[in-house]
Scaffold this motif. Structure first.
Motif, mmCIF file in Angstrom:
data_model
loop_
_atom_site.group_PDB
_atom_site.id
_atom_site.type_symbol
_atom_site.label_atom_id
_atom_site.label_comp_id
_atom_site.label_asym_id
_atom_site.label_seq_id
_atom_site.Cartn_x
_atom_site.Cartn_y
_atom_site.Cartn_z
ATOM 1 N N THR D 252 28.846 -34.744 8.932
ATOM 2 C CA THR D 252 30.038 -34.034 9.412
ATOM 3 C C THR D 252 30.381 -32.953 8.387
ATOM 4 N N ASP D 253 30.552 -31.747 8.869
ATOM 5 C CA ASP D 253 30.932 -30.624 7.990
ATOM 6 C C ASP D 253 29.989 -30.450 6.803
ATOM 7 N N GLY D 254 28.731 -30.742 7.005
ATOM 8 C CA GLY D 254 27.737 -30.441 5.969
ATOM 9 C C GLY D 254 27.866 -31.225 4.683
ATOM 10 N N TYR D 256 26.419 -33.854 3.581
ATOM 11 C CA TYR D 256 25.135 -34.247 2.971
ATOM 12 C C TYR D 256 24.589 -33.137 2.073
ATOM 13 N N TYR D 257 24.656 -31.917 2.547
ATOM 14 C CA TYR D 257 24.143 -30.792 1.752
ATOM 15 C C TYR D 257 25.072 -30.467 0.592
ATOM 16 N N GLU D 258 26.360 -30.531 0.869
ATOM 17 C CA GLU D 258 27.347 -30.153 -0.153
ATOM 18 C C GLU D 258 27.175 -31.028 -1.404
ATOM 19 N N ILE D 259 27.061 -32.334 -1.182
ATOM 20 C CA ILE D 259 26.949 -33.214 -2.348
ATOM 21 C C ILE D 259 25.563 -33.134 -2.971
ATOM 22 N N SER D 260 24.578 -32.800 -2.163
ATOM 23 C CA SER D 260 23.232 -32.607 -2.725
ATOM 24 C C SER D 260 23.239 -31.404 -3.669
ATOM 25 N N ARG D 261 23.911 -30.365 -3.235
ATOM 26 C CA ARG D 261 23.944 -29.124 -4.019
ATOM 27 C C ARG D 261 24.522 -29.366 -5.412
ATOM 28 N N HIS D 262 25.570 -30.138 -5.440
ATOM 29 C CA HIS D 262 26.184 -30.430 -6.735
ATOM 30 C C HIS D 262 25.174 -31.076 -7.692
ATOM 31 N N ALA D 263 24.455 -32.059 -7.187
ATOM 32 C CA ALA D 263 23.502 -32.778 -8.045
ATOM 33 C C ALA D 263 22.427 -31.840 -8.573
#
Lengths: 341, 341, 341, 341
Positions: D252-254, D256-263
């Motif tokens: 929802t609202d991306g 999965y990608y958002e938290i991946s990007r941080h890592a």
């Protein structure tokens, strides 16, 4: 001491030895690509009137059941068998060893009854928990059964009908096939059997060969890369030539049937003899095995003179005992047995 | 629509969520080496009065049965179970998948009877064909059983005695252990159970946790490299911390028993309600599952108002249906059910 | 066309046929309880100077490797082998079929080197992820190797020392054992081998028998219920008498060595012949297999006159080809081969 | 002590907890038939632009690899993997446990190279002994790899082309999929990946969830009765609702990608920091894992202040060590690490 313990106490039929000697130093390719194997396959295809039959020669019965069942079943499937079936009882869990459950149904005279199988499968598919259970993927029967009894053609057809309604194969364990087909009560030929079922094997370990079971896929349905699966089960014989040679000999001039007939005649004489003396037989067996109910005393006395096998408990006081004949059984030995019971 | 279909329809107990929130960002080692797991193990060891207990937390019931049974059995062994046992019927052949046969014995009220097991094993070792058969290597029972019934302490001890006579372990599937132990008809504590059997598990998937089963080896008998075998079954959870946390919470201040008690009270009210109305129950269940016999018409009518599970055919006209309560069952929902039957 | 393709192209040694004929109608118990088997075991025990040796006769090589390795390994263990080992390459995954990984180490002249094995195991136990990996549970070697090369006594002892340091058994695949032991470069007797390793087998399929491998556990270390495990693998021969008879014959008056010697002499003549003509050999093989490097043209030309096996790619232009002799190889055929290369 | 040991040291993303709390007492069907699971599947189908995708949520990575590979492979097949592949090294033999061999090919930067795979399969089918070997039945790769490296779209397409030439599926282990897709060096979307490969999974255990891997069959190629096979592996979660809920939230609202990007940002800062200080990195990793080569002394010193994992020996004097970030890695912790190296 004379033995009626089983049908694998002697070596092999003299005609096989003869051909063995003749061909011994002939160089042949390994793993079943030899000329004897090709010839044997062709003879069997003719015998069963099935020109497309896919045939593989294996060494022993448990090995054959394990390899065929494992190669045919999908991973989520089990095999239906009578609770007295060889794969259910006496193969040390060889089927489960390959990851598949044996789904048992109570036997009737050693046989699976088509309506019982139908009910089992129907209930399976009606169950809300179907996906949490083992799918029935094959029906396994023995002809003759482990108790020497026979399916009629109609009974076997009825089983095949159930199988085909649910699109699963019918597999016939023919470890003693010859002893069944030549029985006076049999109403099937090997060609009939091949038409009815999807895969079966022609047992020779117990009928004149040193060892050998001929697996026959009758509907152009041999599993893909079956040879590799045979190898993977450790069941691929380097000198497959000998398997070919034995079956080639047995299927020349009707030898397989001829020697089967002898055994069944001997067995029926034993049956008649015991019945005359008032012994009870566990089941009516028109083939080469007789199961006689005796008290401990009776059995002990007889065991001093001939060998036979303890089978299973009959009641608190009696057990049943197995007397088996084979291609090699001597008439004089049967006479002797009948004289002492 | 209100559901009595099973005991895993809701999430987890609020106290678990609470601790989850509290500890969420705490860094912990993976694979069960975290501090929550250590604490939970210690609490369980105290609860069962077994300071040497070897404990492992797994995710689900079938996974636990498969992993424990496979790790404990020798390769030539199978596991004895009631023919109604979960491993025999509803685990899609997970035990056979690992190469082991489930050896079934007819149940009595969902239970294995010690004398039947003794007879089975005795006959096995008396059989001349013993070496061609699957060795009995373990006895598996469920407490409570799949039908909600309970072993008395004496019954379970008798089973353990048979096991120990033949030097095989007794394994108790406790997927619903709490619902059994808190029953008014139970005469055992978890410590008693731990003393009697050789390995058991404490189910939490159905008792307040999101998932989780605590495997307990009670006799310093954990199989060698058990963790590797867990991994090999795909059963090792990376964030094992959560398993630890859930069990730590359930074993604090008696929460596991407290929530079990609620479910059993609700179930006993349902039982009484159905009985009052003259319904027949399949078995007498003093735990959290009730199996009610109904006609198709009765069932269809009731199914318009609440959800419950179709269990199995009772006779040609009737089926049995399952009504299950759990830690989360609302009293008002039970009242509603009783008002409409 | 004369074939040097393998060492299982002919039947069996005439002395075996002779005894087969003599004993054919003698009734004997099945499954290896016959008198020939007993006699053969006793002769082997004497030959290897190991009165307690536990011996079982199986049918084929892959079957033997699968059965022994599966019976010996714990469930969490794999077997170390050279990357050229038969179990790693040419057994269709028979070891993995039983749930066990083959852990490969690069070969040196077809052999495992003790220091490589030691390093492998050391690193395994030093690894922080040890519990997520397959435990090394056995070391498997072939004597002679798949490339015809031989371990010296010292090399094999060094391997055994590593094994025993880590308490795992050393298993020697002796499918061509005779061809190794009689080599002029061998510095071991069968008794030496039996002392050094924990389990080995004496191959006869390729050395005079129709089939047969004698598994020998040398340290009173036969796995429990080994016969049942043999059955479970479909590897128990009903007429085990024939296995016994073949080994009894081979171990009478040194026949096994005598016929092995012939094959190795023939092979060494072939080796010398190729070398004289300037051909490159893949490895120095003092046993019964030679691997000759040839261009496509050379191979095609030779293949018009004799049969031999394509082995493996040598480089972009050349392949290696295998020429094998056996107990039955005719001297005149070797002469012919040498005359046409 | 702050830990960079792995990407599963913390709990789950706060948004998941939030929804967990909200939905906790909602009654839902078990085994993945709940409403959250349906919603999550639909969101993933949209994300990957594959309306027919067949999706199943499982618990862990090894479990997923074992279940998918076993369900897809024919019984005579093995799976090709890089010699550094997770299934080849760190899953305790879970693939072999199901009867299948892992066929390894040397890695290049942790990756399989299409031309190497092609050569391997070509040689397999050219081999005269093909039927004695394990058929290549699938290609397994990880994206990102076990060393944090990435396949380019072209590299992955080339692998898929080889697979499809030989009619075997390409399976992508996406245990850390998000960390790969958001990398600046990635040239693929999840939709691209779904188009190229035949089955893959979206890892969440390491990316924000408590556990969970979403298996996606992209070509209408889900194995028959996959749910039963999942059950048979002990991998079917009773409260599948939680798996559904977690993936529904992540997709929802991306999120999965958002938290991946941080890592990945955190990891790239660590990478730059080590490189600035002159440390050698084992491979160039544009994702969330960095492998740093250090002397024993360097490592020991650093280990007094932060936690990280020992990876593998680099040479006689040095080892490589793993530093991992994840969705939960705090920026201040990265600052601290960089301040002490």
């Amino acid at each position: 001491m004379i033995s009626f313990v089983n049908d694998y106490s002697e070596g092999m039929h003299p005609k096989i030895i003869e051909r063995l000697v003749e061909t011994n130093m002939q160089q042949e390719p390994g793993y079943g690509f030899d000329s004897f194997t090709e010839s044997a396959k062709e003879k069997i295809r003719q015998e069963i009137d099935c020109p497309d039959a896919q045939i593989t020669f294996l060494v022993g019965g448990t090995q054959t059941n394990q390899t065929v069942i494992d190669a045919v079943l999908n991973k989520y499937e089990g095999v239906i068998a009578a609770d007295t079936g060889h794969i259910a009882v006496h193969e040390a869990g060889a089927i489960e060893k390959t990851g598949h459950k044996v789904l048992t149904i109570p036997h009737q005279n050693g046989k699976l009854v088509a309506s019982d199988v139908k009910k089992y499968i129907e209930r399976f598919y009606e169950d809300e928990n179907e996906e949490h259970m083992v799918y029935p993927g094959m029906v396994y029967i023995s002809y003759p059964t482990e108790y020497g009894t026979l399916y009629s053609k109609q009974e076997m057809k009825a089983l095949a009908d159930v199988c085909h309604e649910y699109e699963i194969p019918l597999f016939v364990d023919g470890a003693r096939l010859g002893y069944g087909l030549v029985s006076k009560e049999a109403d099937m030929t090997m060609a009939d059997l091949a038409k009815i079922c999807d895969v079966f094997y022609i047992g020779a370990t117990k009928i004149g060969a040193l060892f050998g079971e001929a697996v026959v896929f009758t509907k152009n349905n041999e599993p893909k890369h079956f040879m590799t699966q045979v190898k993977q089960h450790g069941a691929l014989l380097a000198k497959g030539r000998f398997l070919g040679l034995m079956f080639d000999t047995l299927f020349t001039d009707g030898l397989y049937y001829e020697i089967s007939r002898h055994a069944v005649e001997m067995s029926q004489r034993i049956k008649a003899g015991f019945e005359e003396k008032g012994y009870q037989l566990l089941m009516h067996s028109p083939t080469n095995q007789q199961f006689v109910v005796m008290s401990d005393e009776q059995a002990a006395k007889l065991a001093q003179k001939v060998k036979f096998a303890t089978w299973e408990r009959y009641d608190d006081e009696k057990m049943s005992y197995r007397f088996v004949t084979c291609w090699a059984t001597l008439e004089e030995n049967v006479d002797y047995l009948l004289s002492i019971i």
